[in-house]
Design a protein around this motif. Sequence first.
Motif, mmCIF file in Angstrom:
data_model
loop_
_atom_site.group_PDB
_atom_site.id
_atom_site.type_symbol
_atom_site.label_atom_id
_atom_site.label_comp_id
_atom_site.label_asym_id
_atom_site.label_seq_id
_atom_site.Cartn_x
_atom_site.Cartn_y
_atom_site.Cartn_z
ATOM 1 N N ARG A 181 0.758 -1.251 -0.091
ATOM 2 C CA ARG A 181 -0.101 0.191 0.007
ATOM 3 C C ARG A 181 0.836 1.162 -0.090
ATOM 4 O O ARG A 181 0.147 2.373 -0.392
ATOM 5 N N ARG A 207 2.241 3.155 -6.429
ATOM 6 C CA ARG A 207 1.106 3.183 -6.432
ATOM 7 C C ARG A 207 0.258 4.868 -6.738
ATOM 8 O O ARG A 207 0.949 5.745 -6.696
ATOM 9 N N THR A 209 -1.941 7.506 -6.635
ATOM 10 C CA THR A 209 -2.485 8.128 -5.213
ATOM 11 C C THR A 209 -3.733 9.474 -5.898
ATOM 12 O O THR A 209 -4.054 10.244 -4.662
ATOM 13 N N ALA A 222 -5.206 0.799 -8.347
ATOM 14 C CA ALA A 222 -4.004 1.376 -7.675
ATOM 15 C C ALA A 222 -2.722 1.356 -8.052
ATOM 16 O O ALA A 222 -1.795 2.057 -7.503
ATOM 17 N N PHE A 223 -2.552 0.511 -9.321
ATOM 18 C CA PHE A 223 -1.117 0.520 -10.065
ATOM 19 C C PHE A 223 -1.715 0.722 -11.371
ATOM 20 O O PHE A 223 -2.574 0.437 -12.040
#
Length: 656
Positions: free
Chosen positions: A62, A67, A69, A406-407
């Motif tokens: 996380r 990642r 964001t 998220a990726f």
Amino acid sequence: MQRLSACSLDCHGACSLVVHLPDEETGLHDDPAGGVRVTGNPDHPFTRGVVCVKGRGLAARRLSPDRITTPLVRGADGALHPATWDEALSLCAAKLDALRHTPESILHLRGFGYRGALAEASNYLFNSLGAACKRGSLCDGAGDAACEADFGAPDHNDSDDLANAAAIVNWGKDLARSALHLGLMVRDARKRGMPVLTISPGGDDNDAFTDARIRIRPGGDRFLAAAAIRRLLADDAVPQAISNRTRGFEHFRAMLLARSEAELLAACDATPADLDTLCRWMRREVGSGGPTASLLGWGLQRYLRGGESVRFINALVMLSGNLGVSGGGAYYGISSGRSLNLSWSKKAGRPARTFLLSHLARELAKADPPVRFLWVDAFNPVSQSPDAPALARAVEAVDFTVVVEAFLTDTARRADVVLPCALVLEREEIFGSAYHNYIAYAAPVCPMPGQVRHDFDIARGVAQRLARPIPFPEREEVLRQALHTPHLEVSLEELKTTGWTKAKRPSVAWEGLRFAHPDGLYHLPDALHMDVADVATPGDYPLHLLTLLAPDYVNSQVPLPGRQPADDTAPLTVQVAPECPALTALDMGRPVYLASPHGRMPVRVQPLPGIHPRTVLMPRGGWLAHGRSPNALIAPLATDMGDGAAYYDQRVRLEN
């Protein structure tokens, strides 16, 4: 400080987690995991204090530097740029408003990257719009359909009942890589003297869980099961009390007796001694003489006749007297949501049309009217689907694509908008398991970094910005409703405190041999297909490609800390038997390629004893962007049942 949570990744475990949070004053936040440590909950009856390597890496994942964001929107220069949530969600809503009168031009693809009650939010949004959706499965569809055809509904004995077995037959389930906690149960059972027989093409990590092995040709499971049933029938060893509880017994009996044992064994590359071994296990002639439990791996249904293989294994369990009894059973899988009330999204509306997932590239290309808006969440279809390069092109051809991620996955790279979502440890959720009957509550124990949002709030944010907004229930309302079922006696407050509860389900499935079909009977298969194309191996591509689970990935995501996908650029290592005939023609001093009629990729070759000699094992999880996706080589083929993807019927060759 310790907090309870749970892992909602696409895995049978649904593990209860103990999250060890750092004291703010300890200064551990330079650690890749931010000082957070994840362990298994020792008080949970299935997790038993153990969590897999992927679960232990959740905290570091996380906080990965890779990642996403902040929302990303593709600009006029063709690149993705940071944007505000209002900009990104308003753009999505405007595109949907423009197409609201033609919902068939909107396609929603939701996977099982995470699951649960709140995870239904995107389904609620797009069902309300009447948008198109997927049909079929890239995972367990053929086996689920097979169990429904046999029993009337997918079900198996409670996982705790496995301890009552006298012996176990494991049909291809990798107990080290795909079923860690089940493997621990099997290990403990062996310590008590329970013998375990493993049946597979080899290459699994089951040596520590196995007393005897039968190596078969890939996809040959149904023929071995049929041979064992034929032996039972020829010996008149099926009690009338069992045959009377079946539909189609006389036809089934005549069909199998018309085949010879030798023919069936040749079709799966097994020997008469192998058949003797299987029959001893199924006839309760090993162990303490009690029932035999059968574990069915999900790989055995990833063939053109995958559903048929599951059906013949189920039939063997039934006719040998090991179904409907404690200690027996056929363990394939259950619906992870069956004990929860998840109806809120399904009641919202019906899809305008559906797209077959195993042939998604072709379906998108021929769609009339074309898909003009695509929303993808909890899914990386470009990497995970057969014919991956064609699907990549098909996604690129869609006017507007939104990916909740998220990726920057292979799918997200092709999006016009990327919306950053929460991950495990950050996301509140209630969910079940596809294997056991425990319900988990995942508490949000870590803050979401940057501008990340919960998936539920992302879907609701779009719904609120539509010209005609779609009313959304509150999160709390959805969570409470999920617990309103006949199978649960727990309040939301109690579940939040304990972290888990067990659904009320019979410990023995199909006790008394009463099944879920309207006639109450077990339904036997009416055919055994001896397809030449399935049994013979084509000459130009003589090897069978099996893409197995990698220990550090869940499908295409969750690599170990320090093993982010961007780092995986070296050729994949494939494994073959030392006696594999392809090795004699290879020059190992030159680059080696794995080729199919659909593509070619560089590989390293590693001999591994015990694999069927005409098999190539390759780890799944690699990304198309790095030339590591096995699905670049795999054709779109559908299974015989359940609209599944027949990944394992792809033939390949090794070449310089």
